[in-house]
Design a protein around this motif. Structure first.
Motif, PDB file in Angstrom:
ATOM      1  N   ALA A  22       0.838  -1.346  -0.103  1.00 34.68           N
ATOM      2  CA  ALA A  22      -0.159  -0.201   0.024  1.00 34.68           C
ATOM      3  C   ALA A  22       0.957   1.345   0.069  1.00 34.68           C
ATOM      4  O   ALA A  22       0.287   2.553  -0.279  1.00 34.68           O
ATOM      5  N   GLY A  23       2.249   1.225   0.022  1.00 34.94           N
ATOM      6  CA  GLY A  23       2.960   2.405   0.139  1.00 34.94           C
ATOM      7  C   GLY A  23       3.018   2.923   1.561  1.00 34.94           C
ATOM      8  O   GLY A  23       3.674   4.002   1.867  1.00 34.94           O
ATOM      9  N   ARG A  24       2.468   2.243   2.611  1.00 36.77           N
ATOM     10  CA  ARG A  24       2.465   2.443   4.029  1.00 36.77           C
ATOM     11  C   ARG A  24       3.511   2.029   4.554  1.00 36.77           C
ATOM     12  O   ARG A  24       3.835   1.380   5.463  1.00 36.77           O
ATOM     13  N   HIS A  25       4.905   2.909   4.230  1.00 33.61           N
ATOM     14  CA  HIS A  25       6.015   2.534   4.577  1.00 33.61           C
ATOM     15  C   HIS A  25       6.562   3.037   6.178  1.00 33.61           C
ATOM     16  O   HIS A  25       7.475   2.553   6.705  1.00 33.61           O
ATOM     17  N   GLY A  26       5.861   3.878   6.547  1.00 37.91           N
ATOM     18  CA  GLY A  26       6.154   4.533   8.026  1.00 37.91           C
ATOM     19  C   GLY A  26       6.144   6.027   7.841  1.00 37.91           C
ATOM     20  O   GLY A  26       5.584   6.809   6.866  1.00 37.91           O
ATOM     21  N   LYS A  52       8.525   7.803   6.990  1.00 39.09           N
ATOM     22  CA  LYS A  52       8.973   8.465   5.830  1.00 39.09           C
ATOM     23  C   LYS A  52       8.213   8.852   4.717  1.00 39.09           C
ATOM     24  O   LYS A  52       8.459   9.403   3.710  1.00 39.09           O
ATOM     25  N   THR A  53       6.841   8.013   4.627  1.00 41.62           N
ATOM     26  CA  THR A  53       5.872   8.139   3.534  1.00 41.62           C
ATOM     27  C   THR A  53       4.780   8.819   4.233  1.00 41.62           C
ATOM     28  O   THR A  53       3.599   8.980   3.416  1.00 41.62           O
ATOM     29  N   GLY A  54       4.841   9.291   5.493  1.00 38.53           N
ATOM     30  CA  GLY A  54       3.660   9.933   6.104  1.00 38.53           C
ATOM     31  C   GLY A  54       2.551   9.126   6.640  1.00 38.53           C
ATOM     32  O   GLY A  54       1.738   9.369   7.514  1.00 38.53           O
ATOM     33  N   ARG A  55       2.798   7.732   6.453  1.00 42.52           N
ATOM     34  CA  ARG A  55       1.590   6.739   6.926  1.00 42.52           C
ATOM     35  C   ARG A  55       2.462   5.253   6.959  1.00 42.52           C
ATOM     36  O   ARG A  55       3.069   5.014   5.891  1.00 42.52           O
ATOM     37  N   GLY A  56       2.103   4.648   7.922  1.00 36.98           N
ATOM     38  CA  GLY A  56       2.547   3.388   8.115  1.00 36.98           C
ATOM     39  C   GLY A  56       1.496   2.459   8.633  1.00 36.98           C
ATOM     40  O   GLY A  56       0.382   2.400   8.419  1.00 36.98           O
ATOM     41  N   ILE A  57       1.794   2.127  10.215  1.00 34.03           N
ATOM     42  CA  ILE A  57       0.631   1.794  11.099  1.00 34.03           C
ATOM     43  C   ILE A  57       0.030   3.030  11.409  1.00 34.03           C
ATOM     44  O   ILE A  57      -1.197   2.946  11.633  1.00 34.03           O
ATOM     45  N   TYR A  58       0.555   4.034  11.955  1.00 31.93           N
ATOM     46  CA  TYR A  58      -0.240   5.201  12.084  1.00 31.93           C
ATOM     47  C   TYR A  58       0.085   6.250  11.032  1.00 31.93           C
ATOM     48  O   TYR A  58       0.741   6.009  10.027  1.00 31.93           O
ATOM     49  N   GLU A  59      -0.720   7.297  11.037  1.00 33.83           N
ATOM     50  CA  GLU A  59      -0.585   8.511   9.922  1.00 33.83           C
ATOM     51  C   GLU A  59       0.026   9.714  10.910  1.00 33.83           C
ATOM     52  O   GLU A  59      -0.027   9.820  12.256  1.00 33.83           O
TER      53      GLU A  59
END
Ligand SMILES: NC(=O)c1ccc[n+]([C@@H]2O[C@H](COP(=O)([O-])OP(=O)(O)OC[C@H]3O[C@@H](n4cnc5c(N)ncnc54)[C@H](O)[C@@H]3O)[C@@H](O)[C@H]2O)c1
Length: 297
Positions: free
Chosen positions: A268-272, A274-281
């Protein structure tokens, strides 16, 4: 040859922190990244770490100006060639990319230059296997955020010489870090434990044992961990975490099989952070948005 000029390859999260650490301790650093935006971003992040230091009274504006004047950027290793004693590789966690850097570094710099890799888990022996002088290749494993974390794991490959180990420990000490020496093993001492903990937290989240916020709170409050394992995965980057788990799964077995939720996050591109979103936003300033933890169901 000067031990005061360092070439750092890879201007991502870790390259930024490592460059700051060497600049802060009086070294000259050439930071190399094939992505010019990453170089700009790294310069801004390093300036911010120094500015925070000024605000906290840990350094002065004059020292910061002096440090930043010792930093240069380049988009290719050839652009960084010159009198250097250490090439510190911290590019994407991928064996063939790291081996290509070793080959290129040997072609660009004098014999005797130490080539250190910040790999989280890969084999130093295998990274060094493409080198003409594998005695000079070593692991120097830093931790994120580098300006706060005190440890450097010094990892010996099969052919790493005692002299290279001594020089790597001297660099770690020169930038104020404690070093430990590890014989090569997948994930060394730190990544092996951290990957297992983070993976288990992801399985618990997937199984609906507790919310992301509560899993993180439990480790912070019950065991005094400074961060929960899901917050830590967001800081590390789930793409990097997945690459490490895949390697540990391949080398150490089933207990390291990556949790499917990690694979889904990376897709999903939710890398954390560094991309503004991972498990959290995270908001524009990088602050965690309350109650933003992923609900996998
Ligand atoms: N993120 C962490 O918490 C952490 C902690 C310890 C070690 N590490 C290790 O450090 C290394 C880097 O991780 P990161 O989190 O900084 O990754 P990152 O994705 O933030 O940055 C990697 C950088 O490498 C650059 N790059 C890729 N190929 C390149 C090449 N051929 N030449 C020059 N630059 C190139 C990319 O453009 C990118 O800017 C990995 O080996 C990782 O396993 C990461």
């Amino acid at each position: 040859m000067t031990d005061k000029h360092i070439v750092v390859v890879g201007a991502g999260l870790m390259g930024t922190g490592i460059t700051h650490a060497f600049l802060a301790s009086g070294h000259h650093v050439t930071l190399v990244d094939t992505n010019g935006n990453a170089l700009d971003q790294a310069r801004q992040s390093i300036t911010k770490i120094f500015s925070d230091g000024v605000r906290l009274g840990k350094t002065t504006e004059a020292d910061v100006a002096d440090a930043m004047a010792r930093m240069t950027g380049a988009e290719h290793l050839r652009g960084a060639s010159g009198d250097t004693a250490l090439v510190m590789e911290t590019v994407t966690e991928n064996l063939s990319i790291k081996q290509a850097i070793v080959r290129e570094a040997e072609a660009c710099f004098k014999a005797g230059t130490v080539i250190a890799t910040n790999t989280s888990a890969l084999s130093i022996t295998e990274i060094a296997s493409v080198a003409k002088t594998p005695t000079h290749v070593i692991g120097m494993h830093f931790f994120n955020p580098v300006h706060k974390m005190k440890l450097v794991e010094i990892v010996r490959g099969l052919e790493t010489s005692d002299e290279t180990v001594a020089r790597a420990r001297a660099w770690a000490s020169a930038i104020g870090k404690t070093s430990i020496e590890v014989n090569e093993a997948p994930g060394f001492t730190t990544s092996r434990i951290s990957a297992l903990l983070g993976n288990e937290a992801m399985y618990m989240l997937s199984e609906g044992v507790a919310s992301a916020e509560d899993i993180d709170t439990s480790l912070r409050m019950a065991f005094n961990h400074p961060m929960g394992p899901l917050e830590l995965g967001d800081l590390t980057g789930w793409d990097t975490r997945l690459a490490v788990l895949q390697y540990l799964h391949q080398t150490l077995g089933e207990k390291f099989r990556p949790c499917p939720l990690i694979i889904k996050l990376v897709k999903a591109g939710r890398h954390g952070r560094k991309t503004g979103r991972g498990i959290y936003e995270y908001d524009d300033k990088g602050a965690k948005i309350p109650n933003s933890g992923v609900r996998p169901f």
